[in-house]
Design a protein around this motif. Structure first.
Motif, PDB file in Angstrom:
ATOM      1  N   MET A   1       0.821  -1.215   0.000  1.00  0.00           N
ATOM      2  CA  MET A   1       0.000   0.000   0.000  1.00  0.00           C
ATOM      3  C   MET A   1       0.854   1.264   0.000  1.00  0.00           C
ATOM      4  SD  MET A   1      -3.112  -0.951  -0.162  1.00  0.00           S
ATOM      5  CE  MET A   1      -4.027   0.499   0.355  1.00  0.00           C
ATOM      6  N   ALA A   2       2.155   1.114   0.191  1.00  0.00           N
ATOM      7  CA  ALA A   2       3.015   2.289   0.256  1.00  0.00           C
ATOM      8  C   ALA A   2       3.017   3.043  -1.070  1.00  0.00           C
ATOM      9  CB  ALA A   2       4.438   1.879   0.636  1.00  0.00           C
ATOM     10  N   TYR A   3       2.980   2.313  -2.187  1.00  0.00           N
ATOM     11  CA  TYR A   3       3.044   2.971  -3.493  1.00  0.00           C
ATOM     12  C   TYR A   3       1.807   3.828  -3.783  1.00  0.00           C
ATOM     13  CZ  TYR A   3       3.060   3.607  -8.539  1.00  0.00           C
ATOM     14  OH  TYR A   3       2.988   4.160  -9.797  1.00  0.00           O
ATOM     15  N   PRO A   4       0.576   3.278  -3.682  1.00  0.00           N
ATOM     16  CA  PRO A   4      -0.588   4.149  -3.942  1.00  0.00           C
ATOM     17  C   PRO A   4      -0.693   5.321  -2.982  1.00  0.00           C
ATOM     18  CG  PRO A   4      -1.283   2.004  -3.107  1.00  0.00           C
ATOM     19  CD  PRO A   4       0.156   1.893  -3.448  1.00  0.00           C
ATOM     20  N   ILE A   5      -0.268   5.142  -1.732  1.00  0.00           N
ATOM     21  CA  ILE A   5      -0.278   6.259  -0.777  1.00  0.00           C
ATOM     22  C   ILE A   5       0.697   7.345  -1.226  1.00  0.00           C
ATOM     23  CG2 ILE A   5       0.302   6.937   1.584  1.00  0.00           C
ATOM     24  CD1 ILE A   5      -0.749   4.240   2.509  1.00  0.00           C
ATOM     25  N   SER A   6       1.900   6.927  -1.658  1.00  0.00           N
ATOM     26  CA  SER A   6       2.914   7.887  -2.102  1.00  0.00           C
ATOM     27  C   SER A   6       2.455   8.654  -3.333  1.00  0.00           C
ATOM     28  CB  SER A   6       4.229   7.155  -2.405  1.00  0.00           C
ATOM     29  OG  SER A   6       4.720   6.485  -1.265  1.00  0.00           O
ATOM     30  N   VAL A   7       1.841   7.947  -4.289  1.00  0.00           N
ATOM     31  CA  VAL A   7       1.371   8.605  -5.511  1.00  0.00           C
ATOM     32  C   VAL A   7       0.237   9.577  -5.198  1.00  0.00           C
ATOM     33  CG1 VAL A   7       0.273   8.226  -7.747  1.00  0.00           C
ATOM     34  CG2 VAL A   7       2.127   6.735  -6.999  1.00  0.00           C
ATOM     35  N   THR A   8      -0.627   9.216  -4.260  1.00  0.00           N
ATOM     36  CA  THR A   8      -1.710  10.120  -3.850  1.00  0.00           C
ATOM     37  C   THR A   8      -1.145  11.402  -3.253  1.00  0.00           C
ATOM     38  OG1 THR A   8      -3.209   8.272  -3.418  1.00  0.00           O
ATOM     39  CG2 THR A   8      -3.726  10.365  -2.364  1.00  0.00           C
ATOM     40  N   ILE A   9      -0.168  11.262  -2.376  1.00  0.00           N
ATOM     41  CA  ILE A   9       0.477  12.440  -1.779  1.00  0.00           C
ATOM     42  C   ILE A   9       1.136  13.290  -2.858  1.00  0.00           C
ATOM     43  CG2 ILE A   9       2.334  13.190  -0.237  1.00  0.00           C
ATOM     44  CD1 ILE A   9       1.730  10.732   1.485  1.00  0.00           C
ATOM     45  N   GLY A  10       1.774  12.642  -3.843  1.00  0.00           N
ATOM     46  CA  GLY A  10       2.413  13.376  -4.926  1.00  0.00           C
ATOM     47  C   GLY A  10       1.413  14.163  -5.757  1.00  0.00           C
ATOM     48  N   ALA A  11       0.270  13.564  -6.060  1.00  0.00           N
ATOM     49  CA  ALA A  11      -0.754  14.268  -6.846  1.00  0.00           C
ATOM     50  C   ALA A  11      -1.297  15.474  -6.086  1.00  0.00           C
ATOM     51  CB  ALA A  11      -1.885  13.301  -7.200  1.00  0.00           C
ATOM     52  N   LEU A  12      -1.531  15.307  -4.791  1.00  0.00           N
ATOM     53  CA  LEU A  12      -2.003  16.433  -3.981  1.00  0.00           C
ATOM     54  C   LEU A  12      -0.933  17.524  -3.882  1.00  0.00           C
ATOM     55  CD1 LEU A  12      -3.803  14.484  -1.098  1.00  0.00           C
ATOM     56  CD2 LEU A  12      -4.867  15.751  -2.978  1.00  0.00           C
ATOM     57  N   ALA A  13       0.346  17.118  -3.834  1.00  0.00           N
ATOM     58  CA  ALA A  13       1.436  18.090  -3.763  1.00  0.00           C
ATOM     59  C   ALA A  13       1.504  18.930  -5.039  1.00  0.00           C
ATOM     60  CB  ALA A  13       2.765  17.368  -3.532  1.00  0.00           C
ATOM     61  N   VAL A  14       1.252  18.307  -6.193  1.00  0.00           N
ATOM     62  CA  VAL A  14       1.239  19.058  -7.460  1.00  0.00           C
ATOM     63  C   VAL A  14       0.140  20.119  -7.434  1.00  0.00           C
ATOM     64  CG1 VAL A  14       0.790  18.877  -9.934  1.00  0.00           C
ATOM     65  CG2 VAL A  14       2.260  17.195  -8.819  1.00  0.00           C
ATOM     66  N   CYS A  15      -1.041  19.745  -6.959  1.00  0.00           N
ATOM     67  CA  CYS A  15      -2.146  20.709  -6.871  1.00  0.00           C
ATOM     68  C   CYS A  15      -1.806  21.850  -5.915  1.00  0.00           C
ATOM     69  CB  CYS A  15      -3.425  20.001  -6.404  1.00  0.00           C
ATOM     70  SG  CYS A  15      -4.089  18.794  -7.567  1.00  0.00           S
ATOM     71  N   ALA A  16      -1.213  21.507  -4.769  1.00  0.00           N
ATOM     72  CA  ALA A  16      -0.868  22.521  -3.773  1.00  0.00           C
ATOM     73  C   ALA A  16       0.228  23.462  -4.284  1.00  0.00           C
ATOM     74  CB  ALA A  16      -0.424  21.851  -2.479  1.00  0.00           C
ATOM     75  N   ALA A  17       1.179  22.919  -5.052  1.00  0.00           N
ATOM     76  CA  ALA A  17       2.294  23.735  -5.543  1.00  0.00           C
ATOM     77  C   ALA A  17       1.838  24.742  -6.591  1.00  0.00           C
ATOM     78  CB  ALA A  17       3.374  22.822  -6.131  1.00  0.00           C
ATOM     79  N   LEU A  18       0.800  24.400  -7.361  1.00  0.00           N
ATOM     80  CA  LEU A  18       0.337  25.298  -8.426  1.00  0.00           C
ATOM     81  C   LEU A  18      -0.706  26.294  -7.948  1.00  0.00           C
ATOM     82  CD1 LEU A  18       0.042  22.707 -11.342  1.00  0.00           C
ATOM     83  CD2 LEU A  18       1.804  24.458 -11.046  1.00  0.00           C
ATOM     84  N   ALA A  19      -1.336  26.017  -6.825  1.00  0.00           N
ATOM     85  CA  ALA A  19      -2.420  26.873  -6.342  1.00  0.00           C
ATOM     86  C   ALA A  19      -2.019  28.338  -6.141  1.00  0.00           C
ATOM     87  CB  ALA A  19      -2.992  26.300  -5.049  1.00  0.00           C
ATOM     88  N   PRO A  20      -0.838  28.653  -5.571  1.00  0.00           N
ATOM     89  CA  PRO A  20      -0.500  30.072  -5.352  1.00  0.00           C
ATOM     90  C   PRO A  20      -0.356  30.888  -6.629  1.00  0.00           C
ATOM     91  CG  PRO A  20       0.888  28.636  -4.007  1.00  0.00           C
ATOM     92  CD  PRO A  20       0.170  27.760  -4.981  1.00  0.00           C
ATOM     93  N   PHE A  21      -0.203  30.244  -7.777  1.00  0.00           N
ATOM     94  CA  PHE A  21       0.040  30.967  -9.031  1.00  0.00           C
ATOM     95  C   PHE A  21      -1.216  31.071  -9.903  1.00  0.00           C
ATOM     96  CE2 PHE A  21       3.870  28.655  -7.754  1.00  0.00           C
ATOM     97  CZ  PHE A  21       4.769  29.709  -7.594  1.00  0.00           C
ATOM     98  N   GLY A  22      -2.328  30.509  -9.445  1.00  0.00           N
ATOM     99  CA  GLY A  22      -3.529  30.473 -10.272  1.00  0.00           C
ATOM    100  C   GLY A  22      -4.504  31.579  -9.969  1.00  0.00           C
ATOM    101  N   THR A  23      -5.422  31.776 -10.910  1.00  0.00           N
ATOM    102  CA  THR A  23      -6.518  32.706 -10.699  1.00  0.00           C
ATOM    103  C   THR A  23      -7.552  32.055  -9.773  1.00  0.00           C
ATOM    104  OG1 THR A  23      -7.751  31.872 -12.604  1.00  0.00           O
ATOM    105  CG2 THR A  23      -6.144  33.643 -13.003  1.00  0.00           C
ATOM    106  N   LEU A  24      -8.589  32.804  -9.451  1.00  0.00           N
ATOM    107  CA  LEU A  24      -9.616  32.270  -8.570  1.00  0.00           C
ATOM    108  C   LEU A  24     -10.273  31.024  -9.167  1.00  0.00           C
ATOM    109  CD1 LEU A  24     -11.136  32.661  -5.915  1.00  0.00           C
ATOM    110  CD2 LEU A  24     -12.785  34.088  -7.151  1.00  0.00           C
ATOM    111  N   ASP A  25     -10.581  31.069 -10.464  1.00  0.00           N
ATOM    112  CA  ASP A  25     -11.190  29.910 -11.118  1.00  0.00           C
ATOM    113  C   ASP A  25     -10.236  28.721 -11.156  1.00  0.00           C
ATOM    114  OD1 ASP A  25     -13.543  31.239 -11.552  1.00  0.00           O
ATOM    115  OD2 ASP A  25     -13.062  31.823 -13.620  1.00  0.00           O
ATOM    116  N   GLN A  26      -8.970  29.000 -11.412  1.00  0.00           N
ATOM    117  CA  GLN A  26      -7.985  27.922 -11.462  1.00  0.00           C
ATOM    118  C   GLN A  26      -7.772  27.281 -10.098  1.00  0.00           C
ATOM    119  OE1 GLN A  26      -4.731  30.094 -13.163  1.00  0.00           O
ATOM    120  NE2 GLN A  26      -5.434  29.803 -15.280  1.00  0.00           N
ATOM    121  N   VAL A  27      -7.748  28.098  -9.051  1.00  0.00           N
ATOM    122  CA  VAL A  27      -7.608  27.563  -7.693  1.00  0.00           C
ATOM    123  C   VAL A  27      -8.825  26.720  -7.325  1.00  0.00           C
ATOM    124  CG1 VAL A  27      -7.480  28.181  -5.246  1.00  0.00           C
ATOM    125  CG2 VAL A  27      -6.065  29.396  -6.916  1.00  0.00           C
TER     126      VAL A  27
END
Length: 210
Positions: A1-27
């Motif tokens: 289960m370590a792999y799917p947990i790690s990939v889930t965290i990675g996907a959420l990290a990508v969303c979090a990293a891009l959020a400060p640079f987006g518009t209101l609709d993009q966020v």
């Protein structure tokens, strides 16, 4: 289960990293993607840890068990095949190196888990009566070992295999740019989010790298 947990965290990290640079609709869109990832991951883990698939199904004790690998389009998953008299049932499971060493009849099934050589396997879906669609590849009669076993569990190999579905990411990004605008920077960001989401979806469904 370590792999799917790690990939889930990675996907959420990508969303979090891009959020400060987006518009209101993009966020807002990033928040919706993150919420969908968290919600579906929670459902998948509830299935994996509750073992509802095995309770009351008449599959317990010492039964004939074999592992098969399903290949359907870009999907590759591991299934356990239970033989009970003339009836056969299939249970999808998250990949574990123990599956490569499984030969027919070596698993112990209880009302709460499937255990192989002391290792517990986690269901990635419900027990089913119908044979999975696609091509089913039987496990070799002799256990795998050595380089093949090490290659199958390598993180880079698993990510590369799950990344096959990212070919659709640029098209999803083009659709987003067409709807919301933003130009080339928005296209790159949307491509990254779509790629991370597709890799996550393959991992959380129980992809098999063997």
């Amino acid at each position: 289960m370590a792999y799917p947990i790690s990939v889930t965290i990675g996907a959420l990290a990508v969303c979090a990293a891009l959020a400060p640079f987006g518009t209101l609709d993009q966020v807002a869109a990033l928040g919706a993607v993150a919420l969908a990832i968290v919600g579906y991951t929670g459902y998948r883990f509830a299935v994996a840890f509750s073992f509802v698939s095995l309770r009351g199904a008449g599959t317990a004790g010492t039964v004939r068990v074999a592992r098969v690998r399903q290949q359907h389009r870009l999907t590759s998953r591991s299934w356990l095949e239970f033989g009970e008299g003339r009836r056969t049932r299939w249970l999808p499971v998250y990949f574990d190196p123990a599956l490569l060493t499984l030969t027919e009849g070596t698993a112990e099934v209880t009302d709460r888990a499937v255990v192989i050589d002391g290792r517990r396997l986690y269901p990635s879906g419900r027990l089913r009566e119908q044979e999975p669609i696609g091509r089913l590849i039987d496990n070799p009669s002799r256990p795998a070992c050595g380089p093949h076993l090490l290659a199958a569990v390598h993180l880079r190999r698993r990510l590369l295999l799950d990344a096959q579905s990212t070919v659709a990411a640029p098209f999803a990004a083009l659709l987003w740019v067409y709807i919301d605008g933003g130009g080339f920077p928005a296209f790159i960001a949307a491509t990254c989010v779509a790629a991370a989401a597709t890799i996550w979806l393959s991992a959380i469904k129980g992809s098999d790298p063997s």
